[in-house]
Design a protein around this motif. Structure first.
Motif, PDB file in Angstrom:
ATOM      1  N   GLU A  84       1.001  -1.401   0.164  1.00 15.78           N
ATOM      2  CA  GLU A  84       0.031   0.030   0.063  1.00 15.78           C
ATOM      3  C   GLU A  84       1.039   1.200  -0.062  1.00 15.78           C
ATOM      4  O   GLU A  84       0.435   2.269  -0.573  1.00 15.78           O
ATOM      5  CB  GLU A  84      -0.949   0.035   1.176  1.00 15.78           C
ATOM      6  N   ILE A  85       1.947   1.135   0.686  1.00 18.23           N
ATOM      7  CA  ILE A  85       2.867   2.537   0.766  1.00 18.23           C
ATOM      8  C   ILE A  85       3.386   2.617  -0.511  1.00 18.23           C
ATOM      9  O   ILE A  85       3.395   3.759  -1.067  1.00 18.23           O
ATOM     10  CB  ILE A  85       3.742   2.202   1.849  1.00 18.23           C
ATOM     11  N   LEU A  86       3.975   1.517  -0.970  1.00 20.32           N
ATOM     12  CA  LEU A  86       4.864   1.512  -2.466  1.00 20.32           C
ATOM     13  C   LEU A  86       3.416   2.273  -3.627  1.00 20.32           C
ATOM     14  O   LEU A  86       3.852   3.165  -4.418  1.00 20.32           O
ATOM     15  CB  LEU A  86       5.167   0.250  -2.972  1.00 20.32           C
ATOM     16  N   GLU A  87       2.424   1.616  -3.550  1.00 19.32           N
ATOM     17  CA  GLU A  87       1.262   2.022  -4.588  1.00 19.32           C
ATOM     18  C   GLU A  87       1.025   3.453  -4.308  1.00 19.32           C
ATOM     19  O   GLU A  87       0.908   4.258  -5.284  1.00 19.32           O
ATOM     20  CB  GLU A  87       0.175   1.234  -4.430  1.00 19.32           C
ATOM     21  N   THR A  88       0.671   3.885  -3.150  1.00 17.18           N
ATOM     22  CA  THR A  88       0.050   5.194  -2.856  1.00 17.18           C
ATOM     23  C   THR A  88       1.140   6.394  -2.940  1.00 17.18           C
ATOM     24  O   THR A  88       0.919   7.472  -3.496  1.00 17.18           O
ATOM     25  CB  THR A  88      -0.411   5.324  -1.450  1.00 17.18           C
ATOM     26  N   SER A  89       2.518   5.774  -2.818  1.00 17.89           N
ATOM     27  CA  SER A  89       3.402   7.106  -2.831  1.00 17.89           C
ATOM     28  C   SER A  89       4.184   7.160  -4.136  1.00 17.89           C
ATOM     29  O   SER A  89       5.169   7.840  -4.362  1.00 17.89           O
ATOM     30  CB  SER A  89       4.548   6.794  -1.574  1.00 17.89           C
ATOM     31  N   GLU A  90       3.815   6.590  -5.209  1.00 21.87           N
ATOM     32  CA  GLU A  90       4.644   6.357  -6.247  1.00 21.87           C
ATOM     33  C   GLU A  90       4.929   7.895  -7.014  1.00 21.87           C
ATOM     34  O   GLU A  90       5.935   8.146  -7.561  1.00 21.87           O
ATOM     35  CB  GLU A  90       4.048   5.564  -7.425  1.00 21.87           C
ATOM     36  N   LYS A  91       3.880   8.730  -7.064  1.00 20.41           N
ATOM     37  CA  LYS A  91       4.028  10.001  -7.555  1.00 20.41           C
ATOM     38  C   LYS A  91       4.399  11.049  -6.571  1.00 20.41           C
ATOM     39  O   LYS A  91       4.151  12.264  -6.982  1.00 20.41           O
ATOM     40  CB  LYS A  91       2.914  10.143  -8.479  1.00 20.41           C
ATOM     41  N   LEU A  92       4.209  10.786  -5.465  1.00 21.06           N
ATOM     42  CA  LEU A  92       4.236  11.835  -4.267  1.00 21.06           C
ATOM     43  C   LEU A  92       3.223  12.688  -4.282  1.00 21.06           C
ATOM     44  O   LEU A  92       3.373  13.790  -3.780  1.00 21.06           O
ATOM     45  CB  LEU A  92       5.752  12.621  -4.367  1.00 21.06           C
ATOM     46  N   GLY A  93       2.000  12.366  -4.845  1.00 22.33           N
ATOM     47  CA  GLY A  93       0.892  13.283  -4.946  1.00 22.33           C
ATOM     48  C   GLY A  93       0.416  13.388  -3.413  1.00 22.33           C
ATOM     49  O   GLY A  93      -0.213  14.606  -3.421  1.00 22.33           O
ATOM     50  N   PHE A  94       0.565  12.615  -2.564  1.00 22.01           N
ATOM     51  CA  PHE A  94      -0.032  12.886  -1.236  1.00 22.01           C
ATOM     52  C   PHE A  94       0.508  14.092  -0.569  1.00 22.01           C
ATOM     53  O   PHE A  94      -0.262  14.797   0.367  1.00 22.01           O
ATOM     54  CB  PHE A  94       0.149  11.364  -0.459  1.00 22.01           C
ATOM     55  N   ILE A  95       1.598  14.445  -1.018  1.00 20.85           N
ATOM     56  CA  ILE A  95       2.208  15.491  -0.292  1.00 20.85           C
ATOM     57  C   ILE A  95       1.227  16.868  -0.335  1.00 20.85           C
ATOM     58  O   ILE A  95       1.129  17.539   0.520  1.00 20.85           O
ATOM     59  CB  ILE A  95       3.713  15.925  -0.675  1.00 20.85           C
ATOM     60  N   GLU A  96       0.569  16.941  -1.572  1.00 20.82           N
ATOM     61  CA  GLU A  96       0.081  18.286  -1.957  1.00 20.82           C
ATOM     62  C   GLU A  96      -1.581  18.251  -1.177  1.00 20.82           C
ATOM     63  O   GLU A  96      -2.020  19.018  -1.200  1.00 20.82           O
ATOM     64  CB  GLU A  96      -0.462  18.377  -3.388  1.00 20.82           C
ATOM     65  N   LYS A  97      -1.739  17.087  -0.476  1.00 24.44           N
ATOM     66  CA  LYS A  97      -2.918  16.962   0.336  1.00 24.44           C
ATOM     67  C   LYS A  97      -2.906  17.625   1.613  1.00 24.44           C
ATOM     68  O   LYS A  97      -3.768  17.706   2.473  1.00 24.44           O
ATOM     69  CB  LYS A  97      -3.327  15.403   0.496  1.00 24.44           C
ATOM     70  N   PHE A  98      -1.586  18.133   1.976  1.00 18.61           N
ATOM     71  CA  PHE A  98      -1.404  18.635   3.401  1.00 18.61           C
ATOM     72  C   PHE A  98      -1.090  20.125   3.221  1.00 18.61           C
ATOM     73  O   PHE A  98      -0.451  20.595   2.503  1.00 18.61           O
ATOM     74  CB  PHE A  98      -0.163  17.827   4.075  1.00 18.61           C
TER      75      PHE A  98
END
Length: 416
Positions: free
Chosen positions: A9-23
């Protein structure tokens, strides 16, 4: 969920680092990005070649094998991995909103709780959504609710938030937290002169207002003003991204701007209820306002925001004028107009300005050139012999004796 599923799950979710923009307010450093890249690489090695030793992975990635072991077993996470873990747990924020961490711990850890904040204020419901998520700290509501007319906690928190916003435009310091650029948090700081004894009550009231919005704030050792040598009461809040959000989104200011020299961008405020605007003006009034008993005048000296403030007051039905001063243009009005809102928080123990305004409105005014009763002359002479300043005598006559005497009239009897 086992380690293998977590790693996937970590590898799939973080592939493009888009999660950073959610904060909100998170700016990873170059070192953070490099370390997270190595963290992901270590996890991939574990999945694709389980038999490869931690030592070999460490040599390839140039990372201590002990750290590699803790990474792969998820016992230790680099900063961005912790952020990713929070994102997986929290989920996607609502449209045009971001996740914000209320409390920043030592070492810039994200301690929660997490709330959702809009990236811009478009309507009053955006403010309501944020304030409803703020959890008052223990005892704060109990200490301050007696000063407000509403018993509804949700409404009370909105009034408190508006009052604090007003103070943010005025005396509140909103300094950045140290040199770290990873988490762009700020603190509220408040310095009030000790020359006014009621400022201690005002500062403690504001402290509890901030605590009612979920942020810890404490009084610290008193300070000395280097310019005037006068003592100052001092309070400071904990570091929080909420203060940064208020500065950037609510006030509409940029990193290199200050409320002293730059106008706020708060057009959204005109779309809010009148009670919210009233509390905002009172916060600014208790910060930058003044009651001039010699001239039947109240004003707020928020120089970059004069026209903005004029429009707000007129929205509340208050007749105002613009006065020119040495420092710039200020918004001014008569005491009768100021008492309509009122311009200051309506408690004489907390706001000395409100106490001055109320005393002036109730007092009997002796017009310039008018007859001065003998007992008033006697009072003026008595205060003069005690070494009181003229401006203080004018206030004492209003508060203690219900009489307003102009400066020129006072001067005729002051040293007699």
């Amino acid at each position: 969920m086992g380690n293998k599923e977590c790693i996937n799950e970590i590898l799939e979710t973080s592939e493009k680092l888009g999660f950073i923009e959610k904060f909100f307010g998170i700016t990873p450093t170059k070192k953070d990005l490099e370390r997270f890249k190595k963290f992901r690489a270590a996890l991939k090695w574990k999945l694709q070649a389980p038999s490869v030793s931690y030592g070999k992975i460490g040599r390839i990635l140039k990372v201590d094998p002990k750290v590699v072991s803790r990474w792969i077993n998820l016992r230790e996470l680099p900063f961005l991995a912790k952020l990713l873990k929070a994102y997986i747990s929290l989920g996607e924020p609502r449209k045009n909103y971001k996740w914000l961490c209320m409390h920043i711990g030592f070492g810039q850890t994200l301690d929660g709780p997490w709330i959702q904040v809009p990236i811009s204020i478009r309507k009053f419901s955006d403010i309501v959504n944020v304030v409803n998520q703020l959890k008052p700290l223990p005892g704060s509501i109990k200490k301050i609710k007696k000063f407000f007319s509403t018993s509804n906690v949700r409404r009370l928190k909105l009034e408190i938030f508006a009052y604090i916003l007003g103070f943010c435009v005025g005396d509140f310091g909103k300094k950045k937290s140290g040199k770290c650029i990873r988490i762009n948090s700020r603190v509220f700081s408040l310095k009030l002169t000790k020359r006014v004894k009621k400022n201690l009550l005002l500062g403690n009231f504001i402290k509890e207002c901030v605590r009612a919005l979920g942020l810890e704030m404490k009084r610290y050792k008193d300070q000395i003003d280097k310019a005037t040598k006068a003592g100052r009461f001092y309070w400071e809040s904990q570091h929080s991204l909420l203060v940064e959000w208020i500065f950037k989104v609510c006030l509409g200011l940029k990193n290199n701007e200050t409320t002293t020299f730059n106008p706020v961008r708060m057009e959204w405020l005109f779309k809010t209820p009148k009670y919210f605007i009233k509390r905002f003006i009172q916060g600014l009034g208790d910060s930058d306002g003044q009651v001039n008993m010699q001239a039947d005048c109240c004003n707020i000296a928020s120089y970059p925001n004069t026209m903005f403030l004029k429009r707000l007051l007129e929205k509340l039905g208050v007749r105002v004028r613009i006065d020119n001063t040495v420092d710039g243009k200020i918004v001014a009005m008569t005491s009768r107009e100021a008492i309509k809102i009122p311009l200051f928080f309506e408690n004489e123990k907390i706001s000395y300005r409100y106490a001055d305004l109320k005393a002036y409105v109730k007092a009997k005014c002796i017009k310039p050139g008018g007859r001065v009763p003998e007992h008033v002359k006697s009072l003026i002479r008595r205060y003069s012999r005690k070494g009181c300043r003229k401006v203080d005598v004018i206030k004492m006559l209003a508060h203690k004796h219900g009489i307003i005497v102009g400066y020129e009239t006072l001067s005729r009897y002051f040293s007699s």
